[in-house]
Design a protein around this motif. Structure first.
Motif, mmCIF file in Angstrom:
data_model
loop_
_atom_site.group_PDB
_atom_site.id
_atom_site.type_symbol
_atom_site.label_atom_id
_atom_site.label_comp_id
_atom_site.label_asym_id
_atom_site.label_seq_id
_atom_site.Cartn_x
_atom_site.Cartn_y
_atom_site.Cartn_z
ATOM 1 N N LEU A 120 -5.645 -0.740 -4.955
ATOM 2 C CA LEU A 120 -4.622 0.176 -5.425
ATOM 3 C C LEU A 120 -3.252 0.207 -4.570
ATOM 4 N N ARG A 121 -3.688 0.375 -3.347
ATOM 5 C CA ARG A 121 -2.363 0.367 -2.098
ATOM 6 C C ARG A 121 -1.816 -0.857 -2.150
ATOM 7 N N ALA A 122 -2.706 -1.978 -2.203
ATOM 8 C CA ALA A 122 -1.895 -3.166 -2.224
ATOM 9 C C ALA A 122 -1.055 -3.708 -3.441
ATOM 10 N N TRP A 123 -1.675 -3.097 -4.552
ATOM 11 C CA TRP A 123 -0.781 -3.230 -5.769
ATOM 12 C C TRP A 123 0.542 -2.536 -5.672
ATOM 13 N N ALA A 124 0.479 -1.452 -5.112
ATOM 14 C CA ALA A 124 1.392 -0.303 -5.183
ATOM 15 C C ALA A 124 2.522 -1.016 -4.008
ATOM 16 N N VAL A 125 2.073 -1.338 -2.839
ATOM 17 C CA VAL A 125 3.037 -2.009 -2.144
ATOM 18 C C VAL A 125 3.884 -3.378 -2.464
ATOM 19 N N LYS A 126 2.937 -4.036 -3.453
ATOM 20 C CA LYS A 126 3.422 -5.371 -3.792
ATOM 21 C C LYS A 126 4.302 -5.218 -4.927
ATOM 22 N N ASP A 127 4.233 -4.025 -5.674
ATOM 23 C CA ASP A 127 5.274 -3.543 -6.651
ATOM 24 C C ASP A 127 6.306 -3.139 -6.130
ATOM 25 N N PHE A 128 6.186 -2.220 -5.267
ATOM 26 C CA PHE A 128 7.573 -1.585 -4.597
ATOM 27 C C PHE A 128 8.281 -2.447 -3.690
ATOM 28 N N ALA A 129 7.610 -3.290 -2.800
ATOM 29 C CA ALA A 129 8.287 -4.141 -1.817
ATOM 30 C C ALA A 129 7.557 -5.616 -2.190
ATOM 31 N N PRO A 130 8.083 -6.454 -3.021
ATOM 32 C CA PRO A 130 7.447 -7.761 -3.475
ATOM 33 C C PRO A 130 7.610 -8.703 -2.079
ATOM 34 N N ASN A 131 8.521 -8.564 -1.262
ATOM 35 C CA ASN A 131 9.070 -9.438 -0.331
ATOM 36 C C ASN A 131 8.270 -9.023 1.036
ATOM 37 N N CYS A 132 7.805 -7.899 0.996
ATOM 38 C CA CYS A 132 6.943 -7.407 2.390
ATOM 39 C C CYS A 132 5.831 -8.085 2.566
ATOM 40 N N PRO A 133 5.427 -8.957 3.540
ATOM 41 C CA PRO A 133 3.892 -9.586 3.941
ATOM 42 C C PRO A 133 2.928 -8.673 4.059
ATOM 43 N N LEU A 134 2.219 -8.860 3.326
ATOM 44 C CA LEU A 134 0.806 -7.983 3.240
ATOM 45 C C LEU A 134 -0.300 -8.491 4.128
ATOM 46 N N TYR A 135 -0.997 -7.828 4.809
ATOM 47 C CA TYR A 135 -2.313 -7.927 5.715
ATOM 48 C C TYR A 135 -3.316 -7.179 5.229
ATOM 49 N N VAL A 136 -4.212 -7.640 4.452
ATOM 50 C CA VAL A 136 -4.972 -6.536 3.614
ATOM 51 C C VAL A 136 -6.571 -6.903 4.164
ATOM 52 N N GLN A 137 -7.280 -5.560 4.420
ATOM 53 C CA GLN A 137 -8.808 -5.540 5.032
ATOM 54 C C GLN A 137 -9.495 -5.256 3.748
ATOM 55 N N ILE A 138 -10.392 -6.068 3.324
ATOM 56 C CA ILE A 138 -11.441 -5.761 2.366
ATOM 57 C C ILE A 138 -12.741 -5.604 2.871
ATOM 58 N N LEU A 139 -13.644 -4.661 2.040
ATOM 59 C CA LEU A 139 -14.989 -4.552 2.587
ATOM 60 C C LEU A 139 -15.819 -5.436 2.120
ATOM 61 N N LYS A 140 -16.025 -5.470 0.634
ATOM 62 C CA LYS A 140 -16.725 -6.121 -0.327
ATOM 63 C C LYS A 140 -16.136 -7.446 -0.700
ATOM 64 N N PRO A 141 -17.166 -8.545 -0.436
ATOM 65 C CA PRO A 141 -16.344 -9.799 -0.645
ATOM 66 C C PRO A 141 -16.022 -10.012 -2.242
ATOM 67 N N GLU A 142 -16.736 -9.396 -3.258
ATOM 68 C CA GLU A 142 -16.408 -9.278 -4.825
ATOM 69 C C GLU A 142 -15.157 -8.849 -5.057
ATOM 70 N N ASN A 143 -14.590 -7.977 -4.144
ATOM 71 C CA ASN A 143 -13.223 -7.396 -4.369
ATOM 72 C C ASN A 143 -12.104 -8.351 -3.997
ATOM 73 N N LYS A 144 -12.272 -9.301 -3.301
ATOM 74 C CA LYS A 144 -11.066 -10.068 -2.479
ATOM 75 C C LYS A 144 -10.140 -10.724 -3.382
ATOM 76 N N PHE A 145 -10.782 -11.060 -4.436
ATOM 77 C CA PHE A 145 -9.918 -11.762 -5.523
ATOM 78 C C PHE A 145 -8.912 -10.671 -6.270
ATOM 79 N N HIS A 146 -9.066 -9.355 -5.968
ATOM 80 C CA HIS A 146 -7.974 -8.705 -6.481
ATOM 81 C C HIS A 146 -6.706 -8.750 -5.773
#
Length: 1022
Positions: A478-504
């Motif tokens: 949700l944080r990644a979606w919110a940042v992408k919605d607010f600042a679509p041009n800001c590069p995102l560096y995301v850490q995910i714990l579970k591999p099944e959630n990576k495609f989100h």
């Protein structure tokens, strides 16, 4: 506006009937030419509305519907559609707002934000004008010329200090010019009418509630007397305390600021509002005291306005020189009242200000727009900020000199700042670079405070200490979606714990999945010892100065080589590799290491985005290739020192003679790249200290001892006749082409292919050794027999190779990445080790479906702290035991106690099975010192002192000298957080790490392997 089905929406409604006094909205429903017509009454009222839903015929559509003439369309565009007056359309009016005159006025004066803001601004200007007119009246008035009413005979008055009587005439009457009086009357009339209008509009049934308000009383005191003087001229010189309008101006300013914030839909800082209110309160107190004392002292010493202002400032500042004092009791009484009001009002204002200041310290305030536009900053979004996470990020991020001067770090965290974090951020080194903001990434207001749209990057980290790691991933998504919605041009560096959630979060620029990397690293630790140590040191930025004061040679060498990192450079621009253009990759890697001490590990073609690790002798280097190499520093920061004999032999193909190199390498061999290590020396610096301590020395080709070369000659170009065909599905290894009799059957049972099913979306396909037919689920259970076999423990299976046992709490999808590297196609079939999963909970159907295609993979329910479970799963036949950190123990009342159970259980197995290679995952890296703990071992105590000394010197890798970590027997997944941080400077680091771990495969790319060196001791007779 026409709508489908013959409906029309008109832009504005015409005057029509009113129902309940509400503003109308007009809609027209056009029945079309096929609806039956109903005559309307003569008064214009129509009866029922008939909607004919029968579909017209195509012939009617072609004959009856005619195009509108151009003149008609243009008229409708300008004037609107008014044809309802001449046809049978039905006008329907909907009343949504009250349409009375009072409601229209209320809408304009109160409800509408922008018009209300203009009204309050006008009111504020009027109050300031009245105060200015009062000052002008005071400056023009001279009581010495006479005092009296309008048109009366003026009487002069002289103050007698010895008399106690007060002449009230100078207080009641003032001199007011005709023009000044006219202006004040006009302003007072406007203010009075405005006040009465607002009272009328705000009336809600209780008139006394409106009358007894302080603002209304002040308005009446300052406006009614002026209006009375229009009809009674003698009162035109009557004193009216117009200076009290400053309080009305303050009240209007507060309301105006609120309306301004509502109008522009922004929330200004509450701190700024409170400071403004406090300043206005002080200004009103001083202005009221100045004007009041000046007027009352007209009956005394007749103080000037400037002298009264001086007296108020001295009094309110508690200085009290005593050179100016009020002489009559009314002015003295006013001073007492003003001091009492100040003692009541000002503390309340200061209390509110202090409260807001404390809240701002908690929330962190704002990152100014000016700084965001003139300076560079990155945003760190976390659920909870711990001191270890903060220091890892800051040390790694600011390890690069370019980032130290130009970049700031803005931390956005929903929780209050921790005490330890607050203490660290008060250090001058970080206080000037790090800004802490308390807020949520899901709120646009908080993202605006952090100036996310101007950020150079946004790091979103998951909370790995949560018991429910899936819920932690959901928050990260949700944080990644919110940042992408607010600042679509800001590069995102995301850490995910579970591999099944990576495609989100596939849209992010860089994603690191913790469980993928963790299990792949644990698997490679079993076949390539110390892989976790290698990867950890590569993704950490270090100066290579650790352990240089140690008396142990291996610690100095190990500490110096820990500074190696992965760098890249274009081959045509490189001094390391430019001379090998047109040569094979193997030749360039070998001779670049021999000559410069750098380790060439991979490259990338200009026209291809894929990175190739050790593509082998088939690949010929060109100038446009991007080379990836491991070195103590990048080539741009390297110094090249040649001896005289080296300059003479510079044109020769091979490099001869010893030389002290300015750079070192941690990797000696990868694939076909080899390094001669037998006479490698480590000579400490003679100058003592400094960055150029000991240097690695490349051995001579035919040095002392006349030993044989350790590697065969490396050809410049590959011999095509000597190369075997590259067929992944065929196995060219000698031991498998000619299998022995007892193992021939088992070899035939396996095939090479891609796993038919994956437990999650987004896993990279890897060519593996598979079973021709999927094994039944019952055969995967190690401790229970079935109709296919009756084995109930590992001993009954009679495995040829040593077992690899994995102890985990649940069979998560990440555990799939533990199996894939151990069953990869490039592993020899004879060397495949049986894998036993020791699980606390029974795996689900989807996981069993994913692993049933792999050979020699089993599971059983049990715990690592149960000796019976360990014996049943075959621990005495195992070569490696991997203990995965359990999710249920990651959160504890004391953070660092989360590893207590794991450490004690591993220590028990270490004592019971000393020859067993145990690899343990811990939550906190600082707990590594408890692994293989020996209380009275002198060498362990010496390592403990070395670790403390390195920590005092500011090392970020103080734990690296602990023997379990150096041997790859323990690691913490938090140490890989720096991989995400380092990707900000090196965007290829995640790709290279995934290739090294076997998570991704690229055609033509190599893989990580290990070579066992047999050290032979030679006896010399003297």
């Amino acid at each position: 506006m026409p709508l489908p089905g013959g409906f029309h929406i008109l832009g504005g409604g015409s005057p029509g009937a009113r129902v309940g006094g509400y503003t109308n909205r007009t809609f027209e429903f056009d029945d079309g030419p096929w609806a039956p017509r109903r005559p309307c009454a003569e008064d214009g009222g129509c009866g029922d509305v008939l909607l004919d839903t029968a579909s017209p015929k195509m012939s009617d559509l072609d004959t009856e519907v005619l195009p509108l003439p151009p003149r008609y369309r243009f008229r409708d565009l300008l004037l609107g559609d008014q044809s309802f007056q001449n046809d049978d359309r039905v006008q329907v009016e909907f009343y949504v707002n009250e349409n009375t005159f009072k409601e229209r006025l209320k809408l304009f004066f109160i409800k509408n934000q922008r018009s209300s803001l203009r009204i309050r601004l006008f009111n504020f200007s009027l109050k300031l004008l009245t105060c200015l007119l009062y000052i002008i009246r005071v400056l023009l008035d001279n009581p010495a010329l006479g005092i009296g009413c309008w048109g009366c005979v003026k009487q002069k008055y002289t103050f007698n200090g010895s008399s106690s009587e007060i002449n009230w005439a100078p207080i009641l009457w003032v001199e007011r010019k005709m023009a000044l009086w006219a202006i004040q009357v006009i302003v007072a009339t406007i203010s009075f009418l405005e006040t009465m209008l607002l009272i009328y509009l705000s009336y809600k049934g209780n008139i006394w509630e409106q009358i007894i308000r302080v603002s209304f009383i002040l308005e009446m005191v300052n406006t009614l007397p002026f209006i009375i003087t229009i009809f009674w001229p003698p009162l035109r010189n009557l004193f009216i305390p117009v200076f009290l309008n400053c309080w009305l101006a303050k009240h209007a300013l507060e309301n105006m600021i609120n309306d301004f914030h509502r109008a522009i839909l922004r929330t200004q800082s509450a701190m700024f509002n409170q400071v403004l209110i406090l300043f206005c309160t002080l200004l009103c107190l001083v202005f009221t005291g100045t004007c009041g004392i000046q007027h009352l002292e007209r009956a005394g010493e007749n103080l000037s306005l400037l002298t009264s202002f001086y007296f108020c400032i001295v009094t309110f500042s508690t200085v009290g020189y005593g050179d100016v004092t009020p002489k009559i009791w009314p002015s003295q009484f006013l001073v007492v009242i003003m001091i009492g009001v100040a003692l009541v009002v000002l503390p309340l204002q200061f209390e509110e200000l202090v409260y807001l200041w404390m809240e701002r310290q908690k929330s962190g305030g704002n990152y100014s727009r000016h700084r965001a536009q003139t300076e560079k900053h990155v945003v760190l979004c976390v659920s909870s900020l711990k001191i270890d996470l903060l220091m890892d990020f800051l040390n790694e991020f600011y390890a690069h000199p370019r980032l130290q001067q130009d970049y700031y770090v803005v931390i956005l965290c929903p929780t209050e700042m921790d005490v330890q974090v607050r203490r660290v951020l008060q250090i001058p080194l970080w206080s000037q670079r790090v800004i802490y903001l308390q807020g949520s990434a899901l709120k646009d207001q908080d993202l605006m405070r952090a100036k996310m749209d101007n950020g150079e990057a946004c790091f979103i980290l998951s909370s790995r200490n949560e018991v429910d790691r899936t819920a932690a991933d959901h928050q990260t998504i949700l944080r990644a979606w919110a940042v992408k919605d607010f600042a679509p041009n800001c590069p995102l560096y995301v850490q995910i714990l579970k591999p099944e959630n990576k495609f989100h979060v596939k849209f992010a620029d860089h994603v690191v999945c913790e469980e993928e990397c963790k299990y792949a690293m644990l698997a490679l630790n079993c076949i390539c010892p110390a892989t976790s140590t290698l990867i950890t040191l590569l993704v950490h930025t270090s100066r290579g100065q650790e352990g240089q004061e140690s008396p142990e040679q291996w610690q100095r060498m190990y500490g110096r080589c820990s500074g190696n990192e992965v760098y890249h450079i274009r081959m045509g621009d490189s001094k390391f590799f430019r001379e090998y253009q047109g040569k094979s990759f193997t030749y360039a890697a070998f001779h670049a290491h021999k000559k410069y001490g750098v380790c060439l590990i991979g490259l990338k073609r200009e026209e291809d985005r894929s990175i190739l690790l050790n593509p082998g002798p088939r690949h010929i280097l060109v100038a446009s290739d991007t080379c990836f190499y491991i070195n103590i520093t990048k080539e741009e920061n390297s110094a090249f020192i040649f001896k005289q004999e080296e300059k003479q032999k510079k044109g020769q193909g091979l490099y001869e003679g010893p030389s002290r190199l300015p750079v070192h390498s941690i990797i000696a061999s990868m694939g076909t790249v080899a390094m001669d290590l037998q006479n490698t020396e480590c000579r400490p610096s003679q100058s003592g200290g400094g960055g150029g301590g000991g240097r690695l020395t490349v051995p001579t080709e035919n040095g002392s001892g006349s030993r044989r070369p350790s590697i065969a000659p490396v050809l410049e170009l590959a011999d095509s006749s000597a190369l075997l065909p590259c067929d992944l599905l065929s196995d060219q290894s000698e031991d498998e082409v000619t299998p022995s009799d007892d193992e021939g059957l088992s070899v035939v049972e396996y095939v090479k292919g891609y796993p038919p099913s994956s437990p999650y979306i987004g896993s990279s396909p890897t060519l593996c050794h598979l079973l021709p037919v999927k094994a039944p689920f019952c055969c995967l259970r190690l401790d229970k027999g079935c109709k296919h076999n009756s084995y109930e423990d590992a001993k009954a299976y009679g495995f040829k190779n040593k077992l690899i046992i994995v102890s985990a709490e649940t069979a998560g999808n990440g555990l799939y990445n533990f199996i894939v590297p151990l069953r990869a196609y490039y592993r020899s079939r004879k060397e495949l080790n049986p894998i036993v999963l020791l699980l606390d909970n029974k795996p689900d159907h989807h996981f069993l479906e994913a692993i049933c295609c792999f050979p020699m993979v089993y599971y059983m329910e049990g715990s690592v702290d149960n000796l019976d479970s360990l014996l049943q799963c075959g621990i005495i036949y195992a070569d490696n035991l991997v203990v995965v950190d359990k999710e249920s123990t990651m959160s504890a009342e004391e953070d660092y106690m989360a590893d207590a159970k794991t450490i004690v259980n591993v220590q028990t197995m270490f004592r019971l099975f000393p020859s067993l290679s145990i690899t343990t995952e811990l939550t906190h890296p600082s707990n590594m010192r408890f692994m293989q703990f020996r209380a009275k071992d002198s060498y362990s105590l010496a390592l403990s002192k070395l670790e403390k000394r390195e920590r005092e010197n500011g090392s970020n890798l103080a734990f690296m000298f602990r023997l379990p970590f150096a041997a790859g027997r323990v690691f913490s997944i938090s140490m890989l957080d720096t991989l995400l941080y380092q990707s900000f400077v090196k965007d290829y680091m995640i790709s290279i790490t995934r290739l090294l771990l076997g998570l991704d495969t690229t055609p033509g790319s190599g893989y990580l392997c290990a070579v066992l060196l047999q050290l032979r001791a030679q006896a010399h007779c003297r």
